[in-house]
Scaffold this active site. Structure first.
Site, PDB file in Angstrom:
ATOM      1  N   GLN A 100      22.115   4.021  65.111  1.00 54.95           N
ATOM      2  CA  GLN A 100      21.826   3.157  63.980  1.00 54.95           C
ATOM      3  C   GLN A 100      21.532   1.596  64.400  1.00 54.95           C
ATOM      4  OE1 GLN A 100      25.251   1.838  61.255  1.00 54.95           O
ATOM      5  NE2 GLN A 100      24.271   3.509  59.674  1.00 54.95           N
ATOM      6  N   TYR A 168      24.280  -6.535  55.423  1.00 57.60           N
ATOM      7  CA  TYR A 168      23.756  -6.608  56.602  1.00 57.60           C
ATOM      8  C   TYR A 168      22.492  -7.673  56.377  1.00 57.60           C
ATOM      9  CZ  TYR A 168      27.666  -3.928  58.207  1.00 57.60           C
ATOM     10  OH  TYR A 168      28.753  -3.107  58.255  1.00 57.60           O
ATOM     11  N   ARG A 294      32.855  10.621  50.332  1.00 56.33           N
ATOM     12  CA  ARG A 294      33.942  11.512  49.941  1.00 56.33           C
ATOM     13  C   ARG A 294      33.482  13.047  49.512  1.00 56.33           C
ATOM     14  NH1 ARG A 294      39.022  11.043  49.045  1.00 56.33           N
ATOM     15  NH2 ARG A 294      39.474  11.063  46.812  1.00 56.33           N
ATOM     16  N   GLN A 345      43.830   4.250  56.230  1.00 54.47           N
ATOM     17  CA  GLN A 345      44.952   3.245  57.019  1.00 54.47           C
ATOM     18  C   GLN A 345      44.477   3.382  58.645  1.00 54.47           C
ATOM     19  OE1 GLN A 345      48.938   4.551  56.896  1.00 54.47           O
ATOM     20  NE2 GLN A 345      48.986   4.890  54.657  1.00 54.47           N
TER      21      GLN A 345
END
Length: 643
Positions: A100, A168, A294, A345
């Site tokens: 990428q 970006y 997700r 986390q």
């Protein structure tokens, strides 16, 4: 075969992928001085072996002056050999490699040595404005993308992705919510698209016709006034397709607004929340489309693909939590998958926190330690008693069992899961509860002897006669010394989350950390009026930024009042007496919930017994010090490998 669509091949130009599951580019902090490291190679190899169809190597800088040191670079030829090592390793294990390419605009500001490039003038203070990129710099960047694409070809990548999302530089030019230029690069969509399209043309000219070009783009802008609409994105995708883009990778989010929550969506965001946007873009442009966001379950990925909504599925964090995710899915071993719970986390929060050296995973502490964490079978068949069946206890017990020890896990309650099970009782966190239950089932299938309703006592240890005892008994609610805390109308957070009593009227929650806010939400759901008081200057200080956004938004929706710099001095029948700004005041209420944290459970008698008997004794997780589940599982994993 289960999941026929997910595991069907696809050919794009002359690149054939064995399945539709893509490991998208994710920042890791594994690179050093912009170079590929062995750690990065090992991390990718584990996911290639695990069945990933294509690994897109994380954001790689194209412009030498604006790349933070822990990002990869293809801005100079000297970076080609390292990248060749990485692609060779991926190919050796049967995978495909993409890279990428990226220029990070304001996202590089975490490194004070990196040049910040912006689309249009950006005032930072009354004294200083970052100037918008000059036309000379725009021309330079076009050439940088082209040269980086050439180097990617030389480094033997199978495809290239250009990053046109998430604030970006290319997204910054394309979005009317960010680009305020008045020259030919600003204003109309055609003008805003001029620089990104020139980059695509330049990159395509440096790539062979056989090599696919992917493009990551936001479906639309969130929380940005005058931001991109999906209609504008569809038009841009059509233009990009004409210029040689083969696949559009449809994302969401930006780092200058609450839209950040969609970039690395936490547990609060619904499954597959962005797929309908990707499906519309695919339908209206006819381009090969990749959906992300997700998609944590194989059955969900299969359903999306079977309905023709997208052609490829980005499965990122699910492959962090279980590098064997795809192999297990293909074999139908769904009950053995360690599922991502969207806690963020170890992954996104690690990228924000300088005290975490690289990404990891609450569910998989071996993430980023693939080489050193390979399991070594034990040569001694020692008997080990683990006290406590929370996440730390289950992690250490399962890993020790896999190494060949005889493990007995004793849990004082009637169910495994500990604090994670309790956390799963909070709003929108059912996945955590399900993960804790599944972990318990996996533990028992692995052969660990589990004894529920069994607190560890001296008598039990005499009976079992282990050589090693591990204390993972966790923590209990902290009971501060506040006058009136024993009153009838006072609850602790466990009472609320576990039993969910109907608290009508006014409730004061003492403690504005994660647990206090989840308690506030739980009460507000049943119609109670809630005020949260916090003694420090900030609510939700212990949350990472993505979860903080979603939790704070929900508190706003629920009309929860929050007060900072407010200390409870006593509790009376009328309410809570507090000190705020040096003044004492009474906050009237009907109920009080104390949620100011936890304290380790007392295990001193067992520790003394182990010392007297010469038994090896260890303490992990909240039993050592109450912290996040990330640290608890990491300690369990580390201890299990050190014994």
């Amino acid at each position: 075969m289960m999941f026929q669509m997910l595991f069907s091949p696809i050919t794009i130009r002359q690149m054939t992928l064995k399945n539709r599951a893509i490991m998208p580019a994710m920042g890791t902090k594994f690179p050093k001085d912009n170079q590929v490291t062995q750690q990065l190679i090992d991390y990718h190899i584990a996911r290639v072996k695990g069945g990933s169809g294509l690994n897109i190597v994380e954001v790689t800088g194209v412009h030498a002056g604006s790349i933070p040191s822990h990002y990869l670079s293809l801005a100079e030829d000297r970076f080609i050999p390292g990248m060749q090592q990485l692609t060779a390793a991926i190919h050796e294990h049967g995978g495909k490699a993409g890279v990428q390419l990226w220029q990070g605009s304001i996202a590089v500001a975490s490194d004070p040595t990196a040049q910040v490039i912006v689309a249009s003038d950006m005032p930072i203070s009354p004294e200083y404005t970052i100037p918008g990129a000059s036309k000379e710099l725009i021309a330079e960047l076009i050439d940088c993308f082209k040269e980086a694409a050439r180097r990617a070809v030389e480094a033997d990548f199978d495809c290239i992705e250009v990053h046109l999302a998430h604030n970006y530089i290319l997204h910054s030019f394309l979005s009317g919510g960010i680009n305020r230029r008045t020259d030919e690069y600003g204003g109309s969509l055609e003008n805003r698209a001029r620089f990104p399209l020139a980059v695509i043309e330049a990159m395509r000219s440096a790539m062979p016709d056989t090599m696919p070009l992917f493009m990551r783009i936001d479906a639309h802008d969130d929380y940005l006034e005058n931001g991109l609409t999906i209609e504008e994105v569809i038009q841009f995708v059509k233009w990009a397709k004409e210029r040689g883009v083969d696949v559009v990778d449809v994302s969401r989010g930006n780092i200058i607004s609450s839209g950040l929550k969609y970039e690395v969506p936490p547990i609060d965001i619904p499954f597959a929340f962005n797929i309908e946007n990707a499906a519309r873009i695919k339908e209206e442009t006819g381009i090969i489309t990749m959906g992300v966001g997700r998609v944590n379950y194989p059955a969900l990925a299969e359903e999306i693909l079977a309905e023709g909504k997208v052609d490829l599925i980005g499965i990122g964090r699910a492959q962090l939590s279980d590098p064997e995710f795809l192999n297990k899915a293909k074999a139908g071993k769904l009950e053995d998958i360690v599922y991502c719970v969207g806690c963020n986390q170890g992954c996104y929060d690690a990228c924000e926190r300088p005290d975490i050296p690289h990404i990891t995973c609450l569910r998989n502490p071996a993430c980023g330690k693939e080489r050193e964490y390979q399991l070594v079978p034990t040569t001694e068949q020692k008997k080990i008693v683990v006290a406590g069946g929370g996440m730390a206890g289950m992690e250490v017990a399962m890993t020790l069992q896999e190494r060949g020890f005889q493990v007995i896990l004793c849990e004082a309650s009637e169910q495994l899961g500990g604090q994670f099970l309790l956390a799963g009782m909070a709003p929108r966190k059912q996945e955590m509860r399900e993960a804790a239950i599944l972990k318990g089932e996996q533990l028992q299938r692995a052969g660990v002897e589990v004894r529920l309703n069994t607190p560890v006592t001296e008598a039990l240890l005499k009976e079992l006669n282990p050589e090693i005892v591990i204390n993972a008994v966790g923590a209990q609610p902290l009971q501060p010394k506040i006058l009136g805390i024993e009153n009838e109308q006072v609850y602790n957070y466990v009472d609320i989350l576990q039993n969910k009593p109907q608290l009508t009227g006014k409730t004061i929650v003492i403690g504005g950390g994660l647990v206090g806010l989840e308690v506030a939400e739980t009460i507000a759901e049943t119609g109670g009026a809630v005020t949260v008081i916090e003694m420090t200057d900030e609510i939700a200080k212990d949350l990472g930024s993505t979860r903080k956004i979603t939790v704070m938004e929900q508190l706003y929706i629920d009309n929860v009042t929050t007060m900072t710099d407010t200390t409870c001095t006593s509790i009376t029948d009328q309410g809570v007496q507090v000190m705020k700004d040096g003044k004492e005041m009474l906050l009237e209420c009907d109920h009080v919930v104390v949620a100011i944290g936890s304290q380790s459970r007392d295990f001193k008698a067992i520790e003394d017994y182990c010392n007297a008997q010469g038994l090896d004794y260890y303490v992990i997780g909240d039993a050592l010090e109450p912290r996040r589940a990330l640290e608890a599982t990491a300690e369990g994993a580390a201890l299990a490998r050190s014994i």
